[in-house]
Design a protein around this motif. Structure first.
Motif, short mmCIF file in Angstrom:
data_model
loop_
_atom_site.label_atom_id
_atom_site.label_comp_id
_atom_site.label_asym_id
_atom_site.label_seq_id
_atom_site.Cartn_x
_atom_site.Cartn_y
_atom_site.Cartn_z
N LEU A 22 27.67 45.52 20.41
CA LEU A 22 27.40 45.11 21.79
C LEU A 22 28.71 44.66 22.42
O LEU A 22 29.63 44.20 21.72
CB LEU A 22 26.37 43.99 21.82
CG LEU A 22 24.97 44.37 21.36
CD1 LEU A 22 24.05 43.14 21.37
CD2 LEU A 22 24.37 45.46 22.24
N TYR A 30 30.57 49.30 26.40
CA TYR A 30 30.07 49.26 25.03
C TYR A 30 31.14 49.86 24.13
O TYR A 30 31.62 50.96 24.39
CB TYR A 30 28.77 50.05 24.90
CG TYR A 30 27.59 49.29 25.45
CD1 TYR A 30 26.80 48.52 24.62
CD2 TYR A 30 27.27 49.35 26.80
CE1 TYR A 30 25.71 47.81 25.12
CE2 TYR A 30 26.19 48.64 27.31
CZ TYR A 30 25.42 47.88 26.47
OH TYR A 30 24.36 47.17 26.98
N CYS A 61 13.16 44.64 18.97
CA CYS A 61 14.15 44.92 17.92
C CYS A 61 15.42 44.12 18.15
O CYS A 61 16.29 44.09 17.31
CB CYS A 61 14.47 46.41 17.80
SG CYS A 61 15.78 47.00 18.86
N PHE A 63 17.53 44.76 20.71
CA PHE A 63 18.43 45.69 21.40
C PHE A 63 19.66 46.00 20.57
O PHE A 63 20.63 45.25 20.54
CB PHE A 63 18.84 45.20 22.79
CG PHE A 63 19.53 46.26 23.61
CD1 PHE A 63 18.84 47.36 24.06
CD2 PHE A 63 20.88 46.16 23.91
CE1 PHE A 63 19.48 48.36 24.81
CE2 PHE A 63 21.51 47.14 24.66
CZ PHE A 63 20.82 48.24 25.11
N SER A 64 19.60 47.10 19.91
CA SER A 64 20.69 47.58 19.06
C SER A 64 20.94 49.06 19.37
O SER A 64 20.53 49.94 18.62
CB SER A 64 20.30 47.39 17.58
OG SER A 64 21.35 47.83 16.75
N PRO A 65 21.62 49.32 20.49
CA PRO A 65 21.78 50.71 20.92
C PRO A 65 22.71 51.49 20.00
O PRO A 65 23.69 50.97 19.49
CB PRO A 65 22.39 50.58 22.31
CG PRO A 65 23.14 49.29 22.26
CD PRO A 65 22.31 48.39 21.37
N GLY A 66 22.38 52.74 19.80
CA GLY A 66 23.22 53.60 18.97
C GLY A 66 24.06 54.57 19.79
O GLY A 66 25.15 54.97 19.39
N ALA A 84 23.31 52.41 27.91
CA ALA A 84 23.18 52.29 26.45
C ALA A 84 21.72 52.43 26.10
O ALA A 84 20.86 51.76 26.69
CB ALA A 84 23.73 50.95 25.98
N CYS A 86 18.64 52.29 23.30
CA CYS A 86 18.14 51.82 22.01
C CYS A 86 16.83 52.54 21.75
O CYS A 86 15.84 52.33 22.46
CB CYS A 86 17.93 50.31 22.00
SG CYS A 86 17.32 49.71 20.41
N ARG A 88 15.02 52.16 19.16
CA ARG A 88 14.08 51.30 18.41
C ARG A 88 13.20 50.50 19.34
O ARG A 88 12.00 50.43 19.16
CB ARG A 88 14.86 50.37 17.49
CG ARG A 88 15.44 51.09 16.29
CD ARG A 88 16.08 50.11 15.30
NE ARG A 88 17.18 50.79 14.64
CZ ARG A 88 18.45 50.45 14.73
NH1 ARG A 88 18.81 49.41 15.41
NH2 ARG A 88 19.36 51.15 14.11
N CYS A 89 13.81 49.86 20.34
CA CYS A 89 13.01 49.04 21.25
C CYS A 89 12.70 49.76 22.56
O CYS A 89 12.09 49.18 23.45
CB CYS A 89 13.66 47.69 21.51
SG CYS A 89 15.22 47.74 22.39
N GLU A 91 14.61 50.66 24.98
CA GLU A 91 15.26 50.03 26.13
C GLU A 91 16.55 50.75 26.49
O GLU A 91 17.30 51.18 25.62
CB GLU A 91 15.57 48.56 25.82
CG GLU A 91 16.14 47.79 26.98
CD GLU A 91 16.27 46.30 26.69
OE1 GLU A 91 17.01 45.64 27.43
OE2 GLU A 91 15.65 45.80 25.73
#
Length: 135
Positions: A22, A30, A61, A63-66, A84, A86, A88-89, A91
């Motif tokens: 982040l 980012y 989650c 917020f852990s964007p890939g 960005a 994510c 998983r969540c 977002e």
């Protein structure tokens, strides 16, 4: 999903970023490796695909964007916006000169075919040292 319309029209280049962390400060880029460059029809097609992402509810989650994109105007001096994603969540967080507060945080259906298509497109690595005009 909504993107800033004036920025979409003004887009000349998109950097695809494999996000590694982040940002240290809100509004900062980012961090991560630029793994692809999209220009011309490829950039327009990617933005059109992003705009078709269906909405969703937030999943928890943290917020852990890939993956992310940085969208530039013609001079390549100004980042119009950065997004960005994510998966998983579900977002998307956006910031930049063209992003209104209403567009800054959105949620998308990460399981939708358009989202999976975007993920596959983002994951394709390219030689970012190659000339954008040669693509």
């Amino acid at each position: 999903m909504q993107l800033p319309a004036e920025a979409v029209v003004a887009t000349a280049l998109i950097e695809v970023v494999r996000i590694s962390a982040l940002p240290a400060e809100q509004g900062s880029p980012y961090p991560g490796e630029v793994v692809a460059l999209w220009a011309g029809d490829e950039a327009a097609d990617a933005l059109a695909l992003i705009e078709t992402l269906p909405g969703s509810e937030q999943h928890r989650c943290g917020f852990s964007p890939g993956w992310g994109i940085r969208v530039y105007e013609e001079s390549l001096d100004l980042v119009l916006f950065e997004a960005a994603f994510c998966f998983r969540c579900h977002e998307v967080r956006m910031h930049g000169a063209a992003v209104s507060p209403a567009l800054a945080t959105q949620f998308f259906d990460a399981d939708a075919s358009s989202a999976q298509g975007l993920l596959a497109l983002s994951a394709r690595r390219r030689d970012v040292g190659a000339s954008v005009t040669s693509e």
